[in-house]
Enzyme design. Structure first.
Site, short mmCIF file in Angstrom:
data_model
loop_
_atom_site.label_atom_id
_atom_site.label_comp_id
_atom_site.label_asym_id
_atom_site.label_seq_id
_atom_site.Cartn_x
_atom_site.Cartn_y
_atom_site.Cartn_z
N CYS A 58 0.84 -1.22 0.00
CA CYS A 58 0.00 0.00 0.00
C CYS A 58 0.86 1.26 0.00
CB CYS A 58 -0.89 0.05 1.25
SG CYS A 58 -2.10 -1.27 1.38
N ARG A 73 10.00 -6.29 5.37
CA ARG A 73 9.06 -7.08 4.58
C ARG A 73 9.81 -7.97 3.59
NH1 ARG A 73 6.47 -9.96 2.73
NH2 ARG A 73 4.44 -9.92 1.76
N THR A 105 -7.78 -1.76 10.67
CA THR A 105 -8.35 -2.81 9.83
C THR A 105 -9.79 -3.09 10.20
OG1 THR A 105 -8.13 -5.13 9.21
CG2 THR A 105 -7.32 -4.55 11.37
N SER A 116 -7.30 -12.34 14.92
CA SER A 116 -5.95 -12.94 15.07
C SER A 116 -5.11 -12.04 15.98
CB SER A 116 -5.26 -13.01 13.70
OG SER A 116 -4.96 -11.69 13.25
N TYR A 156 -2.51 -10.57 15.03
CA TYR A 156 -2.26 -9.37 14.21
C TYR A 156 -3.40 -8.37 14.35
CZ TYR A 156 -3.35 -6.45 10.27
OH TYR A 156 -3.78 -5.38 9.52
N HIS A 157 -4.65 -8.85 14.13
CA HIS A 157 -5.77 -7.91 14.19
C HIS A 157 -5.87 -7.30 15.60
CE1 HIS A 157 -7.11 -10.27 10.56
NE2 HIS A 157 -7.53 -9.08 10.17
N LYS A 176 -3.81 -4.22 16.09
CA LYS A 176 -4.45 -3.00 15.57
C LYS A 176 -5.43 -2.43 16.59
CE LYS A 176 -2.84 -2.89 11.29
NZ LYS A 176 -2.03 -1.80 10.76
N VAL A 181 -7.41 -5.29 0.67
CA VAL A 181 -7.09 -4.52 -0.54
C VAL A 181 -6.81 -5.49 -1.69
CG1 VAL A 181 -5.55 -2.80 -1.56
CG2 VAL A 181 -6.04 -2.75 0.91
N GLU A 196 -12.83 -18.92 12.71
CA GLU A 196 -13.69 -17.80 12.28
C GLU A 196 -15.04 -18.36 11.88
OE1 GLU A 196 -11.70 -16.16 8.80
OE2 GLU A 196 -11.90 -18.02 7.67
P1 NAD Z 1 3.34 -4.55 3.55
O1 NAD Z 1 3.85 -5.61 4.43
O2 NAD Z 1 3.40 -4.73 2.08
O3 NAD Z 1 4.08 -3.17 3.89
C1 NAD Z 1 4.41 -2.78 5.20
C2 NAD Z 1 5.77 -2.10 5.15
O4 NAD Z 1 6.10 -1.68 6.49
C3 NAD Z 1 6.88 -3.01 4.70
O5 NAD Z 1 7.59 -2.41 3.64
C4 NAD Z 1 7.76 -3.23 5.93
O6 NAD Z 1 9.13 -3.37 5.61
C5 NAD Z 1 7.46 -1.98 6.75
N1 NAD Z 1 7.61 -2.16 8.20
C6 NAD Z 1 7.02 -3.08 9.00
N2 NAD Z 1 7.39 -2.92 10.29
C7 NAD Z 1 8.21 -1.83 10.30
C8 NAD Z 1 8.91 -1.15 11.33
N3 NAD Z 1 8.85 -1.54 12.62
N4 NAD Z 1 9.66 -0.07 11.01
C9 NAD Z 1 9.73 0.35 9.72
N5 NAD Z 1 9.11 -0.28 8.70
C10 NAD Z 1 8.36 -1.35 8.99
O7 NAD Z 1 1.85 -4.25 4.03
P2 NAD Z 1 0.66 -3.51 3.23
O8 NAD Z 1 -0.19 -4.55 2.62
O9 NAD Z 1 1.21 -2.42 2.44
O10 NAD Z 1 -0.15 -2.92 4.46
C11 NAD Z 1 0.14 -1.61 4.93
C12 NAD Z 1 -0.73 -1.29 6.13
O11 NAD Z 1 -2.10 -1.35 5.78
C13 NAD Z 1 -0.53 -2.28 7.30
O12 NAD Z 1 -0.54 -1.55 8.51
C14 NAD Z 1 -1.75 -3.17 7.20
O13 NAD Z 1 -2.10 -3.64 8.46
C15 NAD Z 1 -2.80 -2.24 6.63
N6 NAD Z 1 -3.83 -2.95 5.85
C16 NAD Z 1 -3.47 -3.69 4.75
C17 NAD Z 1 -4.44 -4.36 4.03
C18 NAD Z 1 -4.12 -5.21 2.83
O14 NAD Z 1 -5.04 -5.86 2.29
N7 NAD Z 1 -2.88 -5.22 2.34
C19 NAD Z 1 -5.79 -4.26 4.43
C20 NAD Z 1 -6.11 -3.53 5.56
C21 NAD Z 1 -5.12 -2.86 6.27
N1 USQ Z 2 -9.33 -16.85 2.79
C1 USQ Z 2 -9.65 -17.98 2.07
N2 USQ Z 2 -8.72 -18.46 1.19
C2 USQ Z 2 -7.52 -17.87 1.00
C3 USQ Z 2 -7.20 -16.70 1.74
C4 USQ Z 2 -8.13 -16.23 2.63
O1 USQ Z 2 -10.74 -18.54 2.22
O2 USQ Z 2 -6.73 -18.36 0.19
C5 USQ Z 2 -10.34 -16.29 3.73
C6 USQ Z 2 -9.84 -16.19 5.17
O3 USQ Z 2 -10.12 -17.37 5.89
C7 USQ Z 2 -10.63 -14.98 5.67
C8 USQ Z 2 -10.79 -14.10 4.45
O4 USQ Z 2 -10.56 -14.96 3.32
O5 USQ Z 2 -11.92 -15.38 6.08
C9 USQ Z 2 -9.82 -12.94 4.37
O6 USQ Z 2 -8.50 -13.43 4.49
P1 USQ Z 2 -7.28 -12.65 3.80
O7 USQ Z 2 -6.04 -13.46 4.00
O8 USQ Z 2 -7.65 -12.24 2.44
O9 USQ Z 2 -7.24 -11.30 4.66
P2 USQ Z 2 -6.97 -11.08 6.21
O10 USQ Z 2 -6.28 -12.19 6.86
O11 USQ Z 2 -8.26 -10.62 6.82
O12 USQ Z 2 -5.93 -9.87 6.17
C10 USQ Z 2 -5.87 -8.91 5.11
C11 USQ Z 2 -4.57 -8.16 5.26
C12 USQ Z 2 -4.56 -7.43 6.60
C13 USQ Z 2 -5.78 -6.56 6.71
C14 USQ Z 2 -7.06 -7.35 6.47
C15 USQ Z 2 -8.28 -6.47 6.35
O13 USQ Z 2 -3.47 -9.07 5.18
O14 USQ Z 2 -3.39 -6.65 6.71
O15 USQ Z 2 -5.83 -5.97 7.99
O16 USQ Z 2 -6.96 -8.03 5.20
S1 USQ Z 2 -9.68 -7.17 7.14
O17 USQ Z 2 -9.91 -8.51 6.58
O18 USQ Z 2 -10.78 -6.28 6.88
O19 USQ Z 2 -9.36 -7.28 8.55
#
Ligand code: NAD
Ligand code: USQ
Length: 383
Positions: free
Chosen positions: A12, A35, A144, A179, A181-182, A185, A211, A329
């Site tokens: 992102c 990452r 999230t 999780s 992770y969640h 947040k 996303v 879940e």
């Molecule tokens: P990503 O892992 O691709 O990018 C995260 C970046 O942060 C990486 O480049 C990593 O090196 C850096 N990072 C992690 N810990 C760090 C630290 N302590 N100091 C400095 N850098 C650090 O993740 P993303 O998919 O781009 O997600 C970005 C943000 O958006 C995250 O906070 C994630 O929780 C949130 N988010 C992502 C999604 C998704 O679907 N990708 C959905 C909802 C929320």
């Molecule tokens: N899922 C499947 N098959 C797969 C992958 C996922 O059935 O191959 C299911 C999971 O069990 C879950 C749902 O799809 O029910 C979403 O899983 P996901 O891996 O697509 O997303 P999630 O683990 O929720 O995490 C991702 C991002 C995280 C962000 C979150 C937004 O990695 O950083 O916070 O989406 S949210 O889901 O709204 O919390």
């Protein structure tokens, strides 16, 4: 505006940095590059080839004439964070820099502890840097939708009006995260809310859905600017994974019944939402919460959509596999989440189109040779 993008080497963060730079903002990136190390740990890599951060910003300078300074370091180190804030003096910080995979946080004790320490400590350091160095700076924090879980009532945007024993209050919406992770947040959200109240800083918590997509106007300009996209069972997310699986002849990995419903958005809308939040900041002392997504889908529905598009447009017969669910879940549940605040600020959603699925499948076909089939199955078990 002077905008600091923490996590600007990620999925992102990188396209957001380019978008804001292109729009004329003064942008700097902070990232520890950790990452890229997690890819090595897991034996995977982005489906698309990605250049080093140094090469990416050098190419952006050549392409656009714009400078994006980079600060390589860990948000857990306060001396580093302090230096960045003193030098760059941000007016807004977009904080993406966390460990964001739910499965990664559930691998074992070490990964759970790492995730929570990395995320909570990094965020606290950012809060202190704002308080002590740039008190007017607006924190735009990526939260999230998974903070809320799947309650049997509508999910509101951050707060809910509750009546109890004849009295009434507006309180933070109850959290039932999916999780460790969640949960990190949720802990961040509480810390930010407390900091806003105590120190009068301004913050927006963006509870973002899953996303999907990859391409943005800036990242498609040349291969050196490409964004990353994950397909593995730890960092890959639902829709992106299904498109890559369809393209490579792998069955679509629906966990359990697939009735899990989640909120989704196109990566181009992530960029829009961030800029909208930055240009219309929270007030001093205000803790704003926006639900950042555009549509909700069940996982089964997405798999069927990818299956149909793959058949119609590529003649691919993708199979849908229902794997034993590695997560704990609900697989069938009520889900309705409110998401009007970003629309009110001007968000123009890119809704999921067959064309986007075609583009993802097409991209995956181009980079098929980079796929390691051993890392597609889910490896982390919640139980
Ligand atoms: P990503 O892992 O691709 O990018 C995260 C970046 O942060 C990486 O480049 C990593 O090196 C850096 N990072 C992690 N810990 C760090 C630290 N302590 N100091 C400095 N850098 C650090 O993740 P993303 O998919 O781009 O997600 C970005 C943000 O958006 C995250 O906070 C994630 O929780 C949130 N988010 C992502 C999604 C998704 O679907 N990708 C959905 C909802 C929320
Ligand atoms: N899922 C499947 N098959 C797969 C992958 C996922 O059935 O191959 C299911 C999971 O069990 C879950 C749902 O799809 O029910 C979403 O899983 P996901 O891996 O697509 O997303 P999630 O683990 O929720 O995490 C991702 C991002 C995280 C962000 C979150 C937004 O990695 O950083 O916070 O989406 S949210 O889901 O709204 O919390």
């Amino acid at each position: 505006m002077r905008i600091l993008i923490a996590g600007g080497d990620g999925f992102c963060g990188w396209p957001t940095a380019l978008h804001l730079s292109k729009r004329g903002h003064e942008v700097a990136i902070v990232d520890s590059l950790i990452r890229r190390q997690w890819d090595e740990e897991l034996g995977t890599q982005s489906l698309t080839p990605i250049a080093s951060l140094e090469d990416r910003v050098a190419l952006w300078r050549e392409t656009s004439g714009k400078e994006v300074p980079i600060y390589i370091g860990d948000l857990q180190e306060y001396a580093f964070v302090e230096r960045v804030f003193r030098e760059f003096q941000p007016e807004a910080v977009v904080h993406f820099a966390e460990q964001r995979s739910a499965p990664y946080s559930m691998i074992d004790r070490e990964h759970a502890v790492f995730t929570q320490v990395n995320n909570v400590v990094g965020n606290l350091n950012v809060l202190y840097a704002i308080k002590d160095i740039t008190p007017d700076c607006h924190l735009i924090k990526l939260g999230t939708m998974g903070e809320y879980g799947t309650p049997n009532i509508d999910i509101e945007e951050g707060y809910i009006r509750i009546q109890h024993k004849g009295r009434e209050d507006v309180l933070p919406y109850p959290k039932q995260p999916f999780s460790f992770y969640h949960l990190s947040k949720v802990h961040d959200s509480h810390n930010i809310m407390f900091a806003c109240k105590s120190w009068g800083i301004r913050a927006t918590d963006l509870n973002q859905g899953v996303v999907y997509g990859l391409w943005t106007d800036e990242t498609r300009l040349s291969e050196g600017l490409y964004n990353r996209i994950d397909y593995d069972g730890v960092f890959g997310t639902a829709l992106n994974r299904f498109c890559i699986q369809a393209a490579t002849g792998h069955p679509l990995t629906v966990y359990g019944k697939g009735g899990q419903t989640r909120a989704f958005l196109d990566i181009r809308d992530t960029l829009q939402c961030i800029e909208l939040a930055a240009l219309q900041p929270a007030e001093r002392g205000e803790f704003r919460v926006f639900n950042q997504f555009t549509e909700q889908f069940s996982i089964q529905e997405l798999a069927e959509r990818v299956q149909r598009v793959a058949a119609e447009r590529f003649g691919i017969q993708a199979e849908i596999a229902h794997l034993n669910n590695p997560r704990v879940e609900k697989e069938e549940h009520y889900y309705h989440a409110v998401h009007t605040k970003l629309l009110d600020l001007g968000l123009q959603p890119h809704l999921l189109s067959d064309e986007l699925i075609v583009e993802l499948i097409d991209t995956a076909m181009r980079y098929r040779d980079r796929v390691n089939f051993d890392v597609i199955a889910p490896s982390a078990n919640w139980r």
